[in-house]
Design an enzyme around this catalytic site. Structure first.
Site, short mmCIF file in Angstrom:
data_model
loop_
_atom_site.label_atom_id
_atom_site.label_comp_id
_atom_site.label_asym_id
_atom_site.label_seq_id
_atom_site.Cartn_x
_atom_site.Cartn_y
_atom_site.Cartn_z
N ASP A 10 10.81 -48.44 24.91
CA ASP A 10 9.45 -48.76 24.51
C ASP A 10 8.98 -47.50 23.77
O ASP A 10 8.64 -46.49 24.40
CB ASP A 10 8.59 -49.04 25.75
N HIS A 61 3.94 -50.14 -4.56
CA HIS A 61 4.95 -50.20 -5.62
C HIS A 61 4.33 -50.12 -7.03
O HIS A 61 4.77 -49.35 -7.87
CB HIS A 61 5.76 -51.49 -5.52
N ASP A 101 8.40 -45.49 -0.27
CA ASP A 101 8.10 -46.61 -1.14
C ASP A 101 9.43 -46.92 -1.80
O ASP A 101 9.90 -46.15 -2.64
CB ASP A 101 7.06 -46.20 -2.20
N HIS A 102 10.06 -48.01 -1.41
CA HIS A 102 11.47 -48.17 -1.84
C HIS A 102 11.62 -48.32 -3.34
O HIS A 102 12.69 -48.10 -3.89
CB HIS A 102 12.16 -49.31 -1.07
#
Ligand code: BG6
Length: 486
Positions: free
Chosen positions: A86, A231, A168-169
């Site tokens: 957890d 993005h 931020d891919h």
């Protein structure tokens, strides 16, 4: 022992993106020898069960690319471990701390952002936020400026800013990085990159997928917060920023944040004129029939699945140059592109009808489905016809990406670059606190303008480019969205 801990290690992001990315990196020998990868999640499963799931996930991505092999997998398997935790409880994180010891630990939070604050506090208490630790946060961090600051204050209480990696891919995509190379590695473009020569910029991120069973997340966010806050604004920053003095993470991010600070606020009087909200309805799509968003959601919702916005950047370089952005689900194509539309000739000497139309130069930076940068230039039609005739020709850099006769390189997952950078402590391609803060500030103004102006999403059919109002957004100014074959 160095360790990468994946909180939410059994979830969708980990299985679809993160673990396959790590497999690819391992295949290329890019992961440090002793690096351990530890999945940490709520589900009470054994290491063997977890390893089997990871194996299936990596194999399904690597096999089609012809890079699934027993040696890499054996290496990867030896790195893997699993712990049921957890993550919000320091007590529950203790065994994890015992497992990883005092080595450098990078923790990736691939869980709901609503848990970030509690998890980082528990990590701090459990000794997982020491000086040699880093934390990677998946977007969106918060759903508005207020919640972002709450989360980020908890993060700042546990980690210094240089230990925090906000992902931020899109910044991991090859063509996005190539945009920096294009702008600052060439002398020919930068002198033209301003209001004197550029008429406007378009940024489109089109997706064919619907929201489907992601609605519990999506309904809270909508296209504005899910795509535009991060993005799209990141792409806008890379197009619009001033040349940084070097590629140091701080230099690049200083320039990006200046752009965000220069975005003109959208007031509620203006919201209806410069923004379009849309929501897809059900109907025929890709040979079948798809549900509308409300049907997927199970009730009437005011969440937008499409957004188009005209942004203005109030600085010297971009005064008077609109940036049009649009993104949505259930659009005709999976397509991401940035269009730099140059101004028309100041005076044309080719002005008679049969010489062909002189088009203004247009650069298209395509991120998806192909990776390409092309520039349309005017050219003389070959031949001995008496009168000179012109035609537009597209000069493409695709060959440069691929090598003329070579098979295209494997299309990387954007997370490969970003995971590697996070493990190496390079934050150039990550979002700094003040960037996220400014982006939320602007986006909050838009959503408040929508609330105050009672702007509701307009319905659009699946397979269309959103509501026709999105076309008017440009047409009103005498412009049009780029079409694929232009
Ligand atoms: C994610 C969004 O960040 O990006 C998704 O949450 C979206 O809604 C996805 O589908 C698109 O990413 P890509 O790389 O496929 O363009």
């Amino acid at each position: 022992m160095a360790a990468l801990v994946l909180f939410g290690g059994g979830g969708d992001l980990a299985m679809r993106m993160l673990l396959p990315s790590l497999y690819f990196l391992d295949h290329e020998g890019r992961l440090a020898d002793g690096l351990k990868i530890i999945g940490a999640a709520r589900s009470d499963e054994s290491r063997d069960e977890y390893v089997e799931k990871v194996r299936a996930a990596c194999r399904s991505k690597a096999e089609p690319d012809g890079v699934w092999d027993a040696t890499t997998w054996a290496r990867m398997e030896a790195r893997l471990d699993y712990l049921a935790v957890d993550a919000t409880s320091p007590e529950s994180l203790k065994p994890l701390k015992d497992k990883v010891g005092d080595g450098p630990i990078t923790s990736f939070l691939a869980v709901s952002p609503s848990l970030y604050a509690r998890i980082v506090s528990a990590m701090k208490a459990a000794g997982l936020a020491e000086d040699n630790c880093r934390v990677v946060l998946e977007k969106p961090v918060g759903r508005d400026l207020k919640s972002f600051l709450e989360i980020d204050d908890a993060v700042a209480d546990a980690f210094d800013e240089d230990q925090v990696f906000r992902i931020d891919h899109y910044l991991g995509k090859e063509t996005v990085q190539n945009l920096i190379a294009l702008r600052f590695g060439n002398t020919v473009f930068e002198p033209l990159w301003n209001a004197q020569n550029i008429d406007h910029v378009q940024i489109t991120i089109g997706e064919t997928v619907g929201v489907g069973d992601r609605w519990p997340y999506y309904d809270e966010y909508g296209a504005l917060r899910d795509m535009l806050q991060n993005h799209m604004l990141q792409l806008l920053c890379l197009v619009a920023m001033e040349p940084p003095s070097d590629l140091d993470p701080e230099s690049v991010r200083n320039e990006k944040v200046k752009v965000l600070r220069s975005l003109r606020p959208i007031t509620f009087e203006e919201a209806e004129r410069v923004t379009v909200r849309g929501q897809y309805v059900g109907g025929p799509f890709e040979g079948g029939t798809v549900k509308g968003y409300d049907e997927e959601r199970g009730l009437d919702s005011d969440t937008e699945t499409f957004v188009a916005i005209r942004a203005d950047i109030d600085n010297w370089r971009w005064a008077g140059v609109p940036f049009f952005m649009r993104t949505g689900k259930r659009l005709p194509e999976k397509r991401t592109e940035i269009v730099i539309q140059f101004k028309p000739l100041p005076h044309s000497i080719f002005d008679s009808g049969d010489r062909g139309e002189v088009e203004a130069n247009r650069m298209v930076i395509e991120l998806q489905p192909e990776e390409d940068i092309s520039l349309t230039v005017m050219n003389k039609k070959a031949g001995l016809d008496a009168r000179m005739q012109l035609q537009p020709i597209k000069m493409s850099l695709t060959w440069g990406f691929r090598g003329k006769d070579e098979t295209p390189p494997r299309r990387r997952i954007a997370y490969e670059r970003l995971l590697l950078d996070a493990l190496n402590g390079d934050s150039t391609l990550f979002v700094r606190r003040d960037e996220a803060e400014q982006a939320w500030k602007w986006v909050d103004e838009v959503s408040e303008a929508w609330t105050d102006g009672h702007v509701k999403p307009i319905e659009y059919a699946p397979g269309s480019w959103g509501p026709t109002e999105a076309d008017y957004l440009l047409e009103r100014t005498g412009r049009a969205w780029n079409t694929t074959d232009a």
